[in-house]
Design an enzyme around this catalytic site. Structure first.
Site, mmCIF file in Angstrom:
data_model
loop_
_atom_site.group_PDB
_atom_site.id
_atom_site.type_symbol
_atom_site.label_atom_id
_atom_site.label_comp_id
_atom_site.label_asym_id
_atom_site.label_seq_id
_atom_site.Cartn_x
_atom_site.Cartn_y
_atom_site.Cartn_z
ATOM 1 C CE LYS A 45 0.581 2.158 3.258
ATOM 2 N NZ LYS A 45 1.876 2.499 3.771
ATOM 3 C CE1 TYR A 66 -1.603 -0.002 7.528
ATOM 4 C CE2 TYR A 66 -0.365 2.118 7.019
ATOM 5 C CZ TYR A 66 -0.416 0.849 6.928
ATOM 6 O OH TYR A 66 0.583 0.132 6.722
HETATM 7 P P1 NDP Z 1 12.384 2.269 1.902
HETATM 8 O O1 NDP Z 1 12.934 3.467 1.436
HETATM 9 O O2 NDP Z 1 12.924 1.671 3.443
HETATM 10 O O3 NDP Z 1 12.733 1.021 0.996
HETATM 11 C C1 NDP Z 1 12.331 0.957 -0.209
HETATM 12 C C2 NDP Z 1 13.588 0.464 -1.205
HETATM 13 O O4 NDP Z 1 13.032 0.600 -2.645
HETATM 14 C C3 NDP Z 1 14.750 0.814 -1.177
HETATM 15 O O5 NDP Z 1 15.532 0.337 -0.127
HETATM 16 C C4 NDP Z 1 15.207 0.623 -2.451
HETATM 17 O O6 NDP Z 1 15.728 -0.830 -2.414
HETATM 18 C C5 NDP Z 1 14.278 0.358 -3.378
HETATM 19 N N1 NDP Z 1 14.255 1.517 -4.320
HETATM 20 C C6 NDP Z 1 14.118 1.351 -5.881
HETATM 21 N N2 NDP Z 1 14.188 2.600 -6.217
HETATM 22 C C7 NDP Z 1 14.275 3.393 -5.167
HETATM 23 C C8 NDP Z 1 14.085 4.911 -5.178
HETATM 24 N N3 NDP Z 1 14.216 5.810 -6.257
HETATM 25 N N4 NDP Z 1 14.469 5.686 -4.218
HETATM 26 C C9 NDP Z 1 14.096 4.735 -2.866
HETATM 27 N N5 NDP Z 1 14.226 3.453 -3.002
HETATM 28 C C10 NDP Z 1 13.963 2.670 -3.956
HETATM 29 O O7 NDP Z 1 10.965 2.087 1.978
HETATM 30 P P2 NDP Z 1 9.766 1.210 2.853
HETATM 31 O O8 NDP Z 1 10.370 -0.199 2.818
HETATM 32 O O9 NDP Z 1 9.650 1.907 4.140
HETATM 33 O O10 NDP Z 1 8.530 1.290 1.861
HETATM 34 C C11 NDP Z 1 8.352 0.674 0.741
HETATM 35 C C12 NDP Z 1 6.996 0.490 0.522
HETATM 36 O O11 NDP Z 1 6.327 -0.253 1.514
HETATM 37 C C13 NDP Z 1 6.033 1.667 0.135
HETATM 38 O O12 NDP Z 1 5.083 1.436 -0.892
HETATM 39 C C14 NDP Z 1 5.492 1.938 1.672
HETATM 40 O O13 NDP Z 1 4.198 2.736 1.566
HETATM 41 C C15 NDP Z 1 5.284 0.402 2.079
HETATM 42 N N6 NDP Z 1 4.985 0.014 3.456
HETATM 43 C C16 NDP Z 1 4.176 -0.535 4.021
HETATM 44 C C17 NDP Z 1 3.978 -0.784 5.390
HETATM 45 C C18 NDP Z 1 3.054 -1.565 5.833
HETATM 46 O O14 NDP Z 1 2.833 -1.714 7.185
HETATM 47 N N7 NDP Z 1 2.265 -2.579 5.046
HETATM 48 C C19 NDP Z 1 5.052 -0.186 6.277
HETATM 49 C C20 NDP Z 1 5.914 0.552 5.640
HETATM 50 C C21 NDP Z 1 6.118 0.807 4.349
HETATM 51 P P3 NDP Z 1 16.903 -1.472 -3.051
HETATM 52 O O15 NDP Z 1 18.159 -0.680 -2.796
HETATM 53 O O16 NDP Z 1 17.081 -2.893 -2.722
HETATM 54 O O17 NDP Z 1 17.032 -1.389 -4.510
#
Ligand code: NDP
Length: 444
Positions: free
Chosen positions: A190, A275
């Site tokens: 989401k 949420y």
């Molecule tokens: P993060 O920033 O921690 O991680 C996102 C990952 O995406 C990065 O580590 C990177 O991984 C990859 N990535 C690829 N392109 C980009 C870019 N241009 N900029 C930044 N990151 C990029 O985010 P979250 O893990 O917190 O969130 C990811 C998704 O999960 C979102 O959609 C968020 O809304 C959702 N979410 C849902 C939650 C829930 O409880 N269901 C809680 C938190 C987030 P790599 O280095 O491996 O390429």
């Protein structure tokens, strides 16, 4: 490509082969020709043999029935439910996780280790060094590690059934569509995307590829929130009238993608306010018909030059319930809601947190008020939602939170932003059919 399948071919298909073939068949079907005897994957699954299906050949009969142990504690002191019924590791649905950030590394990948029907088999990342480390930690083969450039090659990987998209919001659409074209079922974080139009394209792409699409609304798989929904819908505390809901936290890093409109799509609303919106719709089982909103960002605060800091909105539901919601990126963490009913109230603290939900109720009894906490065993919400999706794939069911659930939230969020911009209420006419959802998730 296979020609029209013979009965013998259909009868010899194992469950594992079927899951791999699903991707193969879909890819062929999407290209305009039909493989495997002209059957869709679901039909093929349904027509495959008793040996493969009930139970599949290598699952010993009864594996999916809980083992009954001798009781010794009274029922009220039982800390857990029936004994778990995990599938043998070789029969579990296999996941590729895309984007190794906070959520993937801190919650999803560890949760896959405690799943009963799901397991991790592949990784996709733009950071090779990080991926190498994660692969070593979780025993993922080097040939099952992909970059964003080699992502489409997942199509040829028979060890992956599901792609789980855990990327910044504006990247969801591209990776969902590419994943569907690779013939894999899709679980997407989401918010589903950054607009309702994108959601529609994602749903269409998954339908065209004949793969399942689920949005990861973990709260809908969380026991306390599910219990509250049951009590509200059964009117245990009388008719619900009003809901107060807030999901707020503080941010510190203006360079983070969550503060960039192009990657996040918005600020507090699509990230955490969602949420309140989604849980209200879930517990009431109704769709809002009107919204009215305000938003605010502190002038000069570098965190909020592109996305909103605070959003506050009301939703009116057909039954007459009004929900008053807020979400702020610049206050101390607070995640709760309260449903006010004719004869009592239900309050959920830590409502949207990963754990620690606390469900309190109050009821008028004569001249007294009786307050009670409803204690329930906690679950791993991420494992529960992934196992639900795996169960949908194994049993060919529609997910409980399909793409349309994400689309509906985007439609409402667009109305909320419109109302905040225009300073007046916005009516919503697009209402979902109750048949949109798949069956309720199984609980263990
Ligand atoms: P993060 O920033 O921690 O991680 C996102 C990952 O995406 C990065 O580590 C990177 O991984 C990859 N990535 C690829 N392109 C980009 C870019 N241009 N900029 C930044 N990151 C990029 O985010 P979250 O893990 O917190 O969130 C990811 C998704 O999960 C979102 O959609 C968020 O809304 C959702 N979410 C849902 C939650 C829930 O409880 N269901 C809680 C938190 C987030 P790599 O280095 O491996 O390429």
């Amino acid at each position: 490509m296979e020609e029209n399948g013979t009965a013998a071919k259909k009868e010899n298909i194992s469950r594992k082969d079927f899951l791999s073939l699903t991707g193969k068949t879909v890819a062929a079907g999407a290209a305009g020709s039909i493989a495997l005897g002209g059957l869709l994957p679901n039909e093929l699954w349904a027509q495959s043999t008793t040996r493969a299906m009930s139970p599949p050949a290598d699952i010993p009969p009864g594996t999916e029935d809980p083992i009954v142990l001798e009781e010794w504690k009274s029922a009220v002191d039982q800390q857990s439910g029936p004994t778990p019924t995990p599938l043998p590791p070789g029969m579990r649905i296999r996941y590729a996780v895309v984007g190794l950030g906070h959520l993937a590394l801190e919650e999803i990948i560890p949760a896959l280790g405690s799943c009963k029907k799901s397991k991790l088999t592949a990784l996709v990342s733009g950071s090779p060094e990080k991926m190498k480390k994660v692969a070593a930690q979780y025993g993922i083969k080097a040939e099952n590690c992909y970059s964003y450039q080699t992502y489409d090659q997942l199509k040829n990987n028979r060890e992956v059934d599901v792609i789980y998209i855990v990327l910044p919001n504006s990247l969801h659409k591209e990776y969902v569509i590419r994943g569907a074209k690779a013939g894999k079922h899709i679980l997407c974080e989401k918010p589903m995307a950054v607009s309702s139009k994108e959601c529609e394209e994602m749903i269409e792409a998954c339908e065209a590829a004949k793969v399942k699409l689920m949005i990861a609304y973990r709260i809908q798989y969380q026991p306390h929130n599910r219990k509250l929904r049951e009590l509200v819908q059964q009117k245990t505390f009388g008719v619900p009238k009003f809901i107060e809901a807030s999901n707020s936290q503080s941010s510190a890093n203006p360079a983070h993608w969550r503060h960039k409109k192009a990657l996040a799509g918005g600020g507090a609303l699509p990230d955490i306010g969602l949420y309140c919106l989604n849980t209200n719709r879930f517990i009431l089982g109704e769709e809002p018909t009107e919204v009215f909103a305000y938003s605010y960002s502190t002038p000069g605060n570098p965190l909020f030059t592109e996305v909103e800091e605070l959003i506050s909105w009301q939703m009116r539901f057909p039954s007459g319930v009004i929900a008053n919601c807020s979400s702020d990126y610049n206050v101390h963490e607070s995640r709760h809601y309260r449903v006010l009913c004719e004869k009592g109230w239900l309050n959920m603290d830590k409502a949207y947190a990963y754990k620690g939900q606390k469900l309190m109720t109050a009821k008028a009894e004569g001249k007294m008020e009786k307050q009670e906490e409803i204690g329930l065993a906690e679950n791993d919400q991420f494992a529960a939602e992934m196992d639900h999706f795996s169960d949908c794939i194994l049993n060919n069911k529609r997910p409980f939170t399909p793409g349309e659930e994400g689309l509906q939230d985007h439609i409402v969020m667009e109305a909320i932003y419109q109302s905040a911009r225009e300073g007046k209420p916005v009516k919503l006419t697009h209402n979902l059919k109750s048949t949109m959802r798949g069956p309720e998730p199984k609980t263990e």
